[in-house]
Each structure stands twice: as C-alpha cells, then as structure tokens.
Design an enzyme around this catalytic site. Structure first.
Site, PDB file in Angstrom:
ATOM      1  N   HIS A 125      -7.061  15.592   3.727  1.00  0.00           N
ATOM      2  CA  HIS A 125      -8.184  15.806   2.896  1.00  0.00           C
ATOM      3  C   HIS A 125      -9.107  16.433   3.360  1.00  0.00           C
ATOM      4  CE1 HIS A 125     -11.508  13.994   1.017  1.00  0.00           C
ATOM      5  NE2 HIS A 125     -10.988  12.954  -0.111  1.00  0.00           N
ATOM      6  N   ASP A 202      -7.315   9.732  10.710  1.00  0.00           N
ATOM      7  CA  ASP A 202      -8.177   9.372   9.437  1.00  0.00           C
ATOM      8  C   ASP A 202      -6.698   8.222   8.843  1.00  0.00           C
ATOM      9  OD1 ASP A 202      -8.605   9.297   6.566  1.00  0.00           O
ATOM     10  OD2 ASP A 202      -8.306  11.486   6.227  1.00  0.00           O
ATOM     11  N   GLN A 205      -5.958   6.080   3.907  1.00  0.00           N
ATOM     12  CA  GLN A 205      -4.756   5.543   3.520  1.00  0.00           C
ATOM     13  C   GLN A 205      -4.185   4.258   4.068  1.00  0.00           C
ATOM     14  OE1 GLN A 205      -5.177   6.169  -0.238  1.00  0.00           O
ATOM     15  NE2 GLN A 205      -6.671   7.549  -0.263  1.00  0.00           N
ATOM     16  N   LYS A 228     -11.786   0.870   0.111  1.00  0.00           N
ATOM     17  CA  LYS A 228     -10.085   1.342  -0.392  1.00  0.00           C
ATOM     18  C   LYS A 228      -9.494  -0.120   0.088  1.00  0.00           C
ATOM     19  CE  LYS A 228     -10.680   6.929   0.293  1.00  0.00           C
ATOM     20  NZ  LYS A 228     -10.719   7.253  -1.061  1.00  0.00           N
ATOM     21  N   CYS A 368      -9.330  16.731  -3.850  1.00  0.00           N
ATOM     22  CA  CYS A 368      -9.867  16.693  -2.440  1.00  0.00           C
ATOM     23  C   CYS A 368      -8.986  17.343  -1.106  1.00  0.00           C
ATOM     24  CB  CYS A 368     -11.286  15.518  -2.131  1.00  0.00           C
ATOM     25  SG  CYS A 368     -12.024  14.885  -3.002  1.00  0.00           S
TER      26      CYS A 368
END
Length: 409
Positions: A125, A202, A205, A228, A368
């Site tokens: 991302h 990261d 997700q 999220k 993104c």
C-alpha cells in the site's frame, strides 16, 4: 463451525438494513476500506462523551481520572489482543498510515544513514511506500523491492539475495489489500533476524481477520487501524519492541510526551507517552477497546473460519463468470477476505458504478497501490472485501450483479 453470520449478529449493524436508492438492499463489500460499526461501539463512545469527557492524564478531578482509566484500560485491551509483553509497547496513533510514518521517521533517525537500505515488496500500500520515499529524499536511504510472482505470491528466496550489510529494516504487508495474499510473516521475520535486521509489519488487513500474536510472529513493529476492525476512524496502533522504541527519538513534540521542559532543554516522557504528543483521541481508544470486545465475543477463530469459507465460495462462484480475471492466489488458504477482479474489457469504474446501482458497494481504482497495478499491467481493479457480517447470499447477489453488468457490454 458456528453458522455465522446470523441475524443476531447483523442486527448490531443497522446500516446493513439500509435500502440503496430506496430500492435495493445494501450489500456492503467495501470492508477492506472500512468496516461498519456495531451499536456497542457507538453507544460506548456516546456514553463517554455524556458522562466521562475530560482530558486524560492531566487532571486530578473525577472526570479526568475516569477518562484516563478508560483510555489506559483500552491500551491494556490492545496489549492483550495482540499479545504484546507490555503496555509500554502499545502506541496509539491515528491509524496504520501514521504508525508507519512514525517508524519511518524515528527509526531512520536512530539507526540509518545515507546509503542504508529498507526492503519493501511489490504489493505494498502507498502507506508503506511513500514514507520511505520521503526518507530517501531527506536522508538518502535506499529502497529495495522484494518481487512477487504473476499470481501474487512473494518471492521469499529473493529476500536473501537483496539483503546486504547496509540493510537496516524489512517492512512488509501481512495481507495485500489488493490481492488478498497472506504473506508468510514468520518466515520473513526469521530471515530478517538471521541477518540481524528488524522487521516491520503492516497489519491493516490482517488484524480484523485473524488472531495476531506479536510474540509468536516475533516482528519488531506491527501497525493496524481501528476503523477496519469495527472501531472508530482516526485511531490506530503501533506495536514496537521496547528495545527499539527506547532508542528511537520522538516523532512529534508538544504536551504529554515530555518529562521536563525549559528554554534550554527538554527531556522526554517514558514509553509509551514519548510517542503520543498532544491530547489523544481518548473517546476513540474506548471505542476501539469496545470493538475488540465485540470481536472477542464472537471469537476470532470463528470470524477467520467464516471469512475463509466466504472467500472460497466467492472465488469458486466468480470463476464461473465468462472473461473473469481474478488477481492474487486462487486458493482461500493463501487468499484472505479480499478479491480484486476485472471482467473482459469492462473498465473497473464502469463495473463499480453499475454494481452500485444494484445496491452493491465495492471499491474501484488502484486501491492506493499504483506500483502493484503497474506490475500487473493494469490501471485498476474492482475489489470486493468481506467482513464477519457478510453472507453467501450476498456473494450470490454480487455474482449475479457482475453477470448482469457484463451482459450490458
């Protein structure tokens, strides 16, 4: 396996019963961008505003102490949720983006100089690309990119070939927000540590979809966002091992992050407050803690099993559509809760716009991740992303909607 989601779960999200254009039931499949919020989160935040609204850590009065207790209990809730050793390792930020920017700024200042390298991947991302580019421009660090295969799987063997004695950090997404690829983080961390290199993950997700245990992963930094995972916007978390956070300089200056201040010199507060300048969003931290309670009341194992089953079903049904192109691994074991696709020569924006007219909310564009789009040789995709409240019936609506739009072209 518990048969979920059921109506009792969906009733926690009144927006899911909304009619789109006063005609179609909402099929919300844009969860990779943000999830809907259960009533318990909204109620908890409203309750604090009504009954315990005061600045935290700053006051001896009753309301301030109440707000501080809620804020710090949220930090402990997050610590337990990801199995960190200490609340000193839990930094509240505005989201994954700020968390990565914090590491990029402070880690580079503490440990890197011109010519030193950071490794990222082709599937990142922008939040895990641009902060490092800013540091490259400012401090002369070098960005190296771990390649992936055409079906969206990282070339793990390439990592060892890219590492040199100037490599100071590996920063990698846990799950691709476009491909749904689940990267083997433990293996990547192990490779990094074999070379004495820390690893940043990261987790934007992954945290909403699977159990995260930072002790088991052994990652050195882990970032995720509240919005999220059924929590409020504007709140996120950076986990960092104390040994690094202690040596890294503050990311921002101001109130709360200080020990003492004079015009000649400032000393900094202990962790985690050294990295939390200014008034925190203490209402949102309480909302995040409530969202974690909600997730845990259902059970992360149940959520993960349900979403894997839903993803597998969606992949199988979507592959029946003529001229369907699905990006990323085609088996649900390595593909989590996100499906990006194109159909024939239909532009992703046209597909998304027409699906919206049927009440189906999907994301379109480059998500993104423009470098990934260039790698795939496309301008963008349509992305459907799932959450605990989605159903197979909604997948059927999506598939039928894609077929209907395809027939128009």
């Amino acid at each position: 396996m518990w048969n979920m989601p059921n109506m009792q779960v969906r009733e926690n999200f009144p927006i899911l019963s909304k009619k789109i254009y006063n005609k179609y039931p909402l099929v919300y499949l844009d969860n990779g961008a943000t999830t809907q919020k259960p009533l318990c989160v909204l109620d908890a935040m409203r309750e604090e505003y009504l009954n315990a609204n005061a600045n935290v850590h700053r006051g001896v009065h009753y309301l301030s102490q109440q707000a501080t207790d809620l804020h710090e209990s949220a930090r402990e809730k997050v610590r337990q949720f990801i199995n960190a050793k200490s609340t000193s390792e839990i930094i509240f930020t505005r989201g994954t983006t700020e968390s990565i920017n914090l590491v990029a700024s402070s880690f580079v200042e503490a440990y890197m100089k011109a010519g030193d390298e950071v490794l990222i991947t082709e599937m990142e991302h922008h939040s895990n690309i641009v902060p490092w580019q800013l540091q490259a421009n400012k401090n002369g660090i070098i960005i190296k990119v771990i390649p992936m295969s055409d079906d969206g799987v990282l070339d793990i063997a390439a990592i060892g070939n890219l590492i040199t004695n100037r490599t100071k950090l590996i920063s990698v997404t846990h799950i691709s927000n476009v491909l749904g690829t689940i990267n083997p983080i433990k293996e990547i961390v192990s490779i990094a540590h074999e070379h004495g290199i820390p690893c940043m993950v990261d987790g934007a997700q992954s945290a909403p979809h699977m159990k995260i245990d930072v002790e088991d992963l052994d990652c050195d930094f882990f970032a995720f966002s509240g919005h999220k995972m059924y929590g409020p916007t504007g709140i996120g978390v950076l986990y960092g091992k104390e040994k690094f956070l202690e040596e890294m300089p503050p990311y921002q200056g101001g109130g709360e992050m200080i020990g003492t201040v004079s015009f000649e010199k400032t000393t900094f507060a202990d962790l985690p407050f050294k990295f939390e300048a200014g008034t925190p969003d203490y209402i949102a931290t309480h909302g995040l803690a409530t969202a974690i309670d909600f997730i845990e009341s259902i059970g992360m194992n149940n959520i993960e099993a349900h979403e894997r089953e839903l993803t597998s079903y969606a992949l199988s049904q979507m592959r029946t559509i003529p001229e369907m192109r699905i990006f990323g691994p085609l088996d649900a074991e390595h593909h989590d809760a996100v499906i990006s696709f194109l159909v024939g020569n239909i532009h992703h924006l046209d597909m998304g716009t027409l699906l919206d007219r049927l009440g189906i909310a999907v994301r379109t564009g480059h998500h993104c991740a423009e470098p990934l789009m260039h790698r795939l040789g496309i301008n963008g995709t349509v992305r459907a992303s799932f959450a605990l409240y989605n159903t197979k019936e909604e997948v059927d609506v999506l598939v039928n909607g894609i077929k209907r739009v395809s027939q128009m072209f």
